[in-house]
Design a protein around this motif. Structure first.
Motif, PDB file in Angstrom:
ATOM      1  N   ASP A 233       0.813  -1.230   0.000  1.00 39.84           N
ATOM      2  CA  ASP A 233       0.000   0.000   0.000  1.00 39.84           C
ATOM      3  C   ASP A 233       0.840   1.270   0.000  1.00 39.84           C
ATOM      4  N   ALA A 234       1.995   1.231  -0.661  1.00 36.93           N
ATOM      5  CA  ALA A 234       2.820   2.441  -0.762  1.00 36.93           C
ATOM      6  C   ALA A 234       2.158   3.445  -1.692  1.00 36.93           C
ATOM      7  N   GLY A 235       2.326   4.735  -1.399  1.00 33.16           N
ATOM      8  CA  GLY A 235       1.771   5.789  -2.232  1.00 33.16           C
ATOM      9  C   GLY A 235       2.253   7.135  -1.743  1.00 33.16           C
ATOM     10  N   PRO A 236       1.823   8.227  -2.376  1.00 31.84           N
ATOM     11  CA  PRO A 236       2.294   9.560  -1.988  1.00 31.84           C
ATOM     12  C   PRO A 236       2.110   9.878  -0.515  1.00 31.84           C
ATOM     13  N   GLU A 237       1.048   9.364   0.113  1.00 31.26           N
ATOM     14  CA  GLU A 237       0.812   9.640   1.523  1.00 31.26           C
ATOM     15  C   GLU A 237       1.407   8.568   2.440  1.00 31.26           C
ATOM     16  N   ASN A 238       1.980   7.536   1.843  1.00 31.77           N
ATOM     17  CA  ASN A 238       2.509   6.404   2.615  1.00 31.77           C
ATOM     18  C   ASN A 238       3.713   5.859   1.858  1.00 31.77           C
ATOM     19  N   GLY A 239       4.775   6.689   1.782  1.00 27.31           N
ATOM     20  CA  GLY A 239       5.883   6.443   0.875  1.00 27.31           C
ATOM     21  C   GLY A 239       6.550   5.089   1.008  1.00 27.31           C
ATOM     22  N   LEU A 240       6.744   4.612   2.229  1.00 25.35           N
ATOM     23  CA  LEU A 240       7.416   3.326   2.434  1.00 25.35           C
ATOM     24  C   LEU A 240       6.429   2.187   2.635  1.00 25.35           C
ATOM     25  N   GLY A 241       5.150   2.468   2.495  1.00 22.06           N
ATOM     26  CA  GLY A 241       4.151   1.414   2.617  1.00 22.06           C
ATOM     27  C   GLY A 241       3.937   0.990   4.061  1.00 22.06           C
ATOM     28  N   THR A 242       2.988   0.093   4.240  1.00 22.96           N
ATOM     29  CA  THR A 242       2.664  -0.401   5.578  1.00 22.96           C
ATOM     30  C   THR A 242       3.811  -1.251   6.112  1.00 22.96           C
ATOM     31  N   GLY A 243       4.341  -0.847   7.255  1.00 23.33           N
ATOM     32  CA  GLY A 243       5.437  -1.585   7.883  1.00 23.33           C
ATOM     33  C   GLY A 243       6.805  -1.299   7.309  1.00 23.33           C
ATOM     34  N   GLY A 244       6.910  -0.378   6.339  1.00 21.50           N
ATOM     35  CA  GLY A 244       8.184  -0.158   5.668  1.00 21.50           C
ATOM     36  C   GLY A 244       9.113   0.859   6.304  1.00 21.50           C
ATOM     37  N   ARG A 245       8.633   1.599   7.295  1.00 22.24           N
ATOM     38  CA  ARG A 245       9.476   2.653   7.868  1.00 22.24           C
ATOM     39  C   ARG A 245      10.815   2.147   8.407  1.00 22.24           C
ATOM     40  N   PRO A 246      10.880   0.961   9.043  1.00 26.81           N
ATOM     41  CA  PRO A 246      12.181   0.499   9.569  1.00 26.81           C
ATOM     42  C   PRO A 246      13.230   0.204   8.494  1.00 26.81           C
ATOM     43  N   LEU A 247      12.829   0.172   7.223  1.00 26.10           N
ATOM     44  CA  LEU A 247      13.812  -0.073   6.168  1.00 26.10           C
ATOM     45  C   LEU A 247      14.999   0.887   6.261  1.00 26.10           C
ATOM     46  N   HIS A 248      14.731   2.138   6.546  1.00 28.16           N
ATOM     47  CA  HIS A 248      15.775   3.157   6.484  1.00 28.16           C
ATOM     48  C   HIS A 248      16.325   3.532   7.856  1.00 28.16           C
ATOM     49  N   THR A 249      16.146   2.663   8.839  1.00 31.18           N
ATOM     50  CA  THR A 249      16.725   2.921  10.161  1.00 31.18           C
ATOM     51  C   THR A 249      18.217   3.184  10.062  1.00 31.18           C
ATOM     52  N   TRP A 250      18.902   2.458   9.196  1.00 29.51           N
ATOM     53  CA  TRP A 250      20.354   2.589   9.089  1.00 29.51           C
ATOM     54  C   TRP A 250      20.770   4.008   8.688  1.00 29.51           C
ATOM     55  N   ALA A 251      19.950   4.682   7.871  1.00 27.32           N
ATOM     56  CA  ALA A 251      20.318   6.007   7.375  1.00 27.32           C
ATOM     57  C   ALA A 251      20.282   7.066   8.475  1.00 27.32           C
ATOM     58  N   PHE A 252      19.634   6.766   9.600  1.00 28.45           N
ATOM     59  CA  PHE A 252      19.562   7.704  10.726  1.00 28.45           C
ATOM     60  C   PHE A 252      20.318   7.174  11.936  1.00 28.45           C
ATOM     61  N   SER A 253      21.092   6.124  11.720  1.00 30.14           N
ATOM     62  CA  SER A 253      21.811   5.455  12.792  1.00 30.14           C
ATOM     63  C   SER A 253      23.080   6.231  13.170  1.00 30.14           C
ATOM     64  N   ASP A 254      23.526   6.041  14.409  1.00 24.80           N
ATOM     65  CA  ASP A 254      24.808   6.605  14.849  1.00 24.80           C
ATOM     66  C   ASP A 254      25.962   5.647  14.601  1.00 24.80           C
ATOM     67  N   ASP A 255      25.672   4.477  14.054  1.00 28.07           N
ATOM     68  CA  ASP A 255      26.724   3.502  13.792  1.00 28.07           C
ATOM     69  C   ASP A 255      27.708   4.089  12.772  1.00 28.07           C
ATOM     70  N   PRO A 256      29.014   4.095  13.080  1.00 26.90           N
ATOM     71  CA  PRO A 256      29.994   4.687  12.155  1.00 26.90           C
ATOM     72  C   PRO A 256      29.985   4.048  10.772  1.00 26.90           C
ATOM     73  N   GLY A 257      29.737   2.741  10.694  1.00 25.18           N
ATOM     74  CA  GLY A 257      29.668   2.081   9.392  1.00 25.18           C
ATOM     75  C   GLY A 257      28.521   2.586   8.561  1.00 25.18           C
ATOM     76  N   ASP A 258      27.360   2.742   9.179  1.00 23.41           N
ATOM     77  CA  ASP A 258      26.207   3.283   8.469  1.00 23.41           C
ATOM     78  C   ASP A 258      26.477   4.705   7.997  1.00 23.41           C
ATOM     79  N   GLN A 259      27.043   5.522   8.871  1.00 19.75           N
ATOM     80  CA  GLN A 259      27.310   6.907   8.520  1.00 19.75           C
ATOM     81  C   GLN A 259      28.325   7.021   7.391  1.00 19.75           C
ATOM     82  N   ARG A 260      29.294   6.110   7.373  1.00 18.99           N
ATOM     83  CA  ARG A 260      30.288   6.127   6.306  1.00 18.99           C
ATOM     84  C   ARG A 260      29.636   5.834   4.956  1.00 18.99           C
ATOM     85  N   PHE A 261      28.761   4.826   4.897  1.00 15.37           N
ATOM     86  CA  PHE A 261      28.079   4.507   3.650  1.00 15.37           C
ATOM     87  C   PHE A 261      27.198   5.667   3.200  1.00 15.37           C
ATOM     88  N   LEU A 262      26.508   6.281   4.143  1.00 17.55           N
ATOM     89  CA  LEU A 262      25.631   7.397   3.802  1.00 17.55           C
ATOM     90  C   LEU A 262      26.436   8.558   3.227  1.00 17.55           C
TER      91      LEU A 262
END
Length: 203
Positions: A20-49
């Motif tokens: 059910d992804a769409g303009p008002e629900n960009g990552l769909g139902t249950g999809g928000r945790p997909l991008h946890t890594w992009a907001f992580s404090d883990d140095p490896g994640d930050q390096r990739f970003l």
């Protein structure tokens, strides 16, 4: 030489959004945790970003993704492609028809109506026409899943960068579509506290 890099986050079962992804629900139902890594404090994640931001000479996206990021709940000064650095690369959107208006008018948008291969060619021209910075700059395909899947199937991708979230969505938007087989050469595999980052050359 400018490379075409497909860079996207997926669930362990291969979905880039939940259902059910769409303009008002960009990552769909249950999809928000997909991008946890992009907001992580883990140095490896930050390096990739950071590396991803630095190499982005131009960014290609599909119309569905554009409608999400340009929508009322989309990108802003704190959330976007590079957040504080948002707007540095030009953005090329593959669409059948340009939008009547653009909310994020301060960003550099080009709308290409003649297909994905032409959009990538436009993005490559933008990268190669930009002033030299001393760093390699690439064309980055940021999605959505259908665009990247189509680009892989058409042989338009030089490098595939996957950020695999520890998540099973069960359904949603898949990244891989039916197409010819593609050989990959693994260049890097890094496990952080929130994701597994895989980098492949596409043969």
């Amino acid at each position: 030489m400018t490379r075409v890099v497909a860079d996207i986050t997926i669930s362990l079962d291969g979905f880039v959004t939940g259902p059910d992804a769409g303009p008002e629900n960009g990552l769909g139902t249950g999809g928000r945790p997909l991008h946890t890594w992009a907001f992580s404090d883990d140095p490896g994640d930050q390096r990739f970003l950071q590396q991803g931001m630095e190499r982005s000479g131009a960014v290609v996206m599909g119309r569905h993704l554009f409608d999400v990021v340009d929508g009322p709940g989309g990108w802003n000064d704190e959330v976007g492609y590079g957040a504080g650095e948002v707007g540095r690369p030009p953005f090329v959107v593959v669409t059948s028809e340009p939008p009547a208006s653009v909310r994020l008018s301060e960003l550099d948008w080009t709308f290409v109506t003649t297909g994905l291969a032409d959009a990538i060619a436009v993005a490559r021209d933008r990268v190669e026409a930009a002033p030299a910075t001393g760093r390699e700059r690439d064309v980055v395909l940021m999605g959505g899943g259908a665009l990247i899947g189509s680009a892989l199937a058409a042989g338009l991708v030089d490098e595939l960068s996957l950020h695999i979230a520890p998540l099973l969505l069960g359904a949603g938007t898949p990244i891989f579509v039916a197409g010819p087989p593609r050989a990959l050469v693994q260049r890097a595999a890094v496990v952080t506290s929130t994701a597994t980052h895989l980098t492949y050359d596409v043969l």
